[in-house]
Design a protein around this motif. Structure first.
Motif, short mmCIF file in Angstrom:
data_model
loop_
_atom_site.label_atom_id
_atom_site.label_comp_id
_atom_site.label_asym_id
_atom_site.label_seq_id
_atom_site.Cartn_x
_atom_site.Cartn_y
_atom_site.Cartn_z
N ALA A 156 109.86 16.61 55.39
CA ALA A 156 108.46 16.21 55.58
C ALA A 156 108.33 14.70 55.49
N CYS A 157 108.97 14.10 54.50
CA CYS A 157 108.93 12.64 54.35
C CYS A 157 109.59 11.94 55.53
N GLY A 197 101.52 14.84 59.33
CA GLY A 197 101.47 15.09 57.89
C GLY A 197 100.72 16.37 57.58
N ALA A 198 99.60 16.60 58.28
CA ALA A 198 98.82 17.83 58.08
C ALA A 198 99.63 19.05 58.51
N HIS A 199 100.39 18.90 59.58
CA HIS A 199 101.24 20.00 60.04
C HIS A 199 102.29 20.37 59.01
N LYS A 200 102.94 19.37 58.43
CA LYS A 200 103.99 19.65 57.44
C LYS A 200 103.40 20.28 56.19
N ARG A 201 102.20 19.87 55.80
CA ARG A 201 101.56 20.49 54.62
C ARG A 201 101.19 21.94 54.92
N ARG A 202 100.72 22.20 56.13
CA ARG A 202 100.38 23.57 56.49
C ARG A 202 101.63 24.46 56.51
N TRP A 203 102.72 23.94 57.07
CA TRP A 203 103.96 24.71 57.11
C TRP A 203 104.47 24.99 55.70
N SER A 204 104.33 24.03 54.79
CA SER A 204 104.76 24.24 53.41
C SER A 204 103.99 25.39 52.78
N ALA A 211 118.48 12.40 58.74
CA ALA A 211 117.60 13.49 59.14
C ALA A 211 118.35 14.60 59.86
N ARG A 212 119.35 14.26 60.64
CA ARG A 212 120.07 15.28 61.41
C ARG A 212 120.66 16.35 60.51
N LEU A 213 121.26 15.94 59.40
CA LEU A 213 121.87 16.91 58.49
C LEU A 213 120.83 17.87 57.93
N TYR A 214 119.69 17.34 57.49
CA TYR A 214 118.67 18.18 56.88
C TYR A 214 117.94 19.04 57.92
N LEU A 215 117.77 18.50 59.12
CA LEU A 215 117.10 19.26 60.17
C LEU A 215 117.90 20.49 60.52
N GLU A 216 119.21 20.36 60.62
CA GLU A 216 120.06 21.49 60.97
C GLU A 216 120.08 22.53 59.86
N LYS A 217 120.09 22.08 58.60
CA LYS A 217 120.04 23.02 57.49
C LYS A 217 118.70 23.75 57.44
N ALA A 218 117.63 23.04 57.72
CA ALA A 218 116.30 23.66 57.73
C ALA A 218 116.19 24.69 58.84
N HIS A 219 116.93 24.47 59.93
CA HIS A 219 116.85 25.40 61.07
C HIS A 219 117.37 26.77 60.68
N ARG A 220 118.35 26.83 59.79
CA ARG A 220 118.83 28.14 59.31
C ARG A 220 117.70 28.90 58.64
N ALA A 221 116.98 28.23 57.75
CA ALA A 221 115.87 28.89 57.05
C ALA A 221 114.76 29.27 58.02
N ARG A 222 114.54 28.41 59.01
CA ARG A 222 113.47 28.68 59.97
C ARG A 222 113.77 29.93 60.79
N LEU A 223 115.03 30.12 61.16
CA LEU A 223 115.40 31.31 61.91
C LEU A 223 115.25 32.57 61.07
N LEU A 224 115.51 32.46 59.76
CA LEU A 224 115.36 33.62 58.89
C LEU A 224 113.89 34.00 58.72
N THR A 225 113.00 33.02 58.72
CA THR A 225 111.57 33.29 58.54
C THR A 225 110.86 33.61 59.85
N LEU A 226 111.51 33.34 60.97
CA LEU A 226 110.85 33.45 62.27
C LEU A 226 110.18 34.79 62.53
N PRO A 227 110.84 35.93 62.23
CA PRO A 227 110.18 37.22 62.51
C PRO A 227 109.02 37.54 61.58
#
Length: 241
Positions: free
Chosen positions: A93-94, A207-214, A159-175
């Motif tokens: 988010a930061c 910033g509002a988008h990231k807070r909503r996603w959190s 950012a690249r390292l954290y973005l790719e790690k976050a993508h794993r979690a995003r795929l798990l939450t997607l459904p």
């Protein structure tokens, strides 16, 4: 005539790189789910490679925190824990808001704006088709572009390292999440702010988008407490879903 030893060395390097790329892709797309245990022999068979390049790949993936090397057993794909998800989300988010400000503060070339527009179009098309996997791919491309276009090279690298790690979690939450209509409209609004050269509005919207996603992520964690595994303990060993 004997083979050039330098060529053999280059071949080993290229095979190690190929093994690393193949394993990494399977992990980041959760084709190899968090917590999966793979014996070394199974990995060599899966990749059709010898042990040497596989071990090189495992060493790199272990350094990146994507696998745990198991002595005499192979590897375990690192679990995605609730703590991991929340902490990575906070860091991203930061970084993303800072990247958005940097991108919107300078005039982008036409091909960069076209790439952002194409990512938005791909997200919209995937949502219309009900194809969440394609949507996640397009969404990842959009976030990647924001970082790639940032003038801060250190931010891009981190950012690249954290973005790719976050993508794993995003795929798990997607459904489990609602249709990401808000994400599409938000990202489109950020692109328009970038087009106008309006960093303040871009920062406010993203910033509002990231807070909503959190908040949405917290809701998913509360509703599905077993979605993410916890880090293994010495006494109990790894927890598998």
């Amino acid at each position: 005539m004997s083979a050039d030893p330098h060529s053999r060395g280059m071949d080993t390097v290229s095979r190690g790189e190929a093994a690393y790329a193949a394993l990494r892709q399977r992990i980041l797309t959760v084709d190899l789910a968090p917590g999966t245990v793979l014996p070394e022999a199974q990995i060599t068979t899966m990749l059709n490679m010898s042990r040497t390049p596989v071990r090189e790949a495992v060493a790199r993936l272990s350094y990146e925190g994507l696998v745990d090397a198991l002595p005499r057993r192979g590897i375990r794909v690192t679990p995605v824990t609730v703590r991991d998800v929340r902490e990575i989300n906070e860091v991203l988010a930061c970084l993303e808001v800072e990247a958005v400000v940097g991108v919107a503060s300078r005039a982008l070339p036409a091909d960069a704006m076209a790439a952002l527009d194409a990512a938005i179009a791909a997200m919209d098309a995937a949502l219309r088709d009900g194809d969440r996997t394609s949507w996640a791919t397009a969404d990842f491309a959009f976030h990647s572009l924001l970082f790639d276009l940032s003038p801060n090279r250190h931010l891009r690298r981190t950012a690249r390292l954290y973005l790719e790690k976050a993508h794993r979690a995003r795929l798990l939450t997607l459904p489990l999440r609602a249709d990401p209509v808000y994400s599409n409209s938000n990202h489109a609004a950020v692109v328009e702010a970038v087009r106008r050269g309006d960093p303040e509005t871009a920062q406010e919207i993203h910033g509002a988008h990231k807070r909503r996603w959190s908040r949405e992520l917290d809701t998913i964690i509360e509703r599905f407490p077993d979605l993410f595994g916890e880090a293994p303990t010495k006494a109990g060993g790894p927890r598998h879903r």
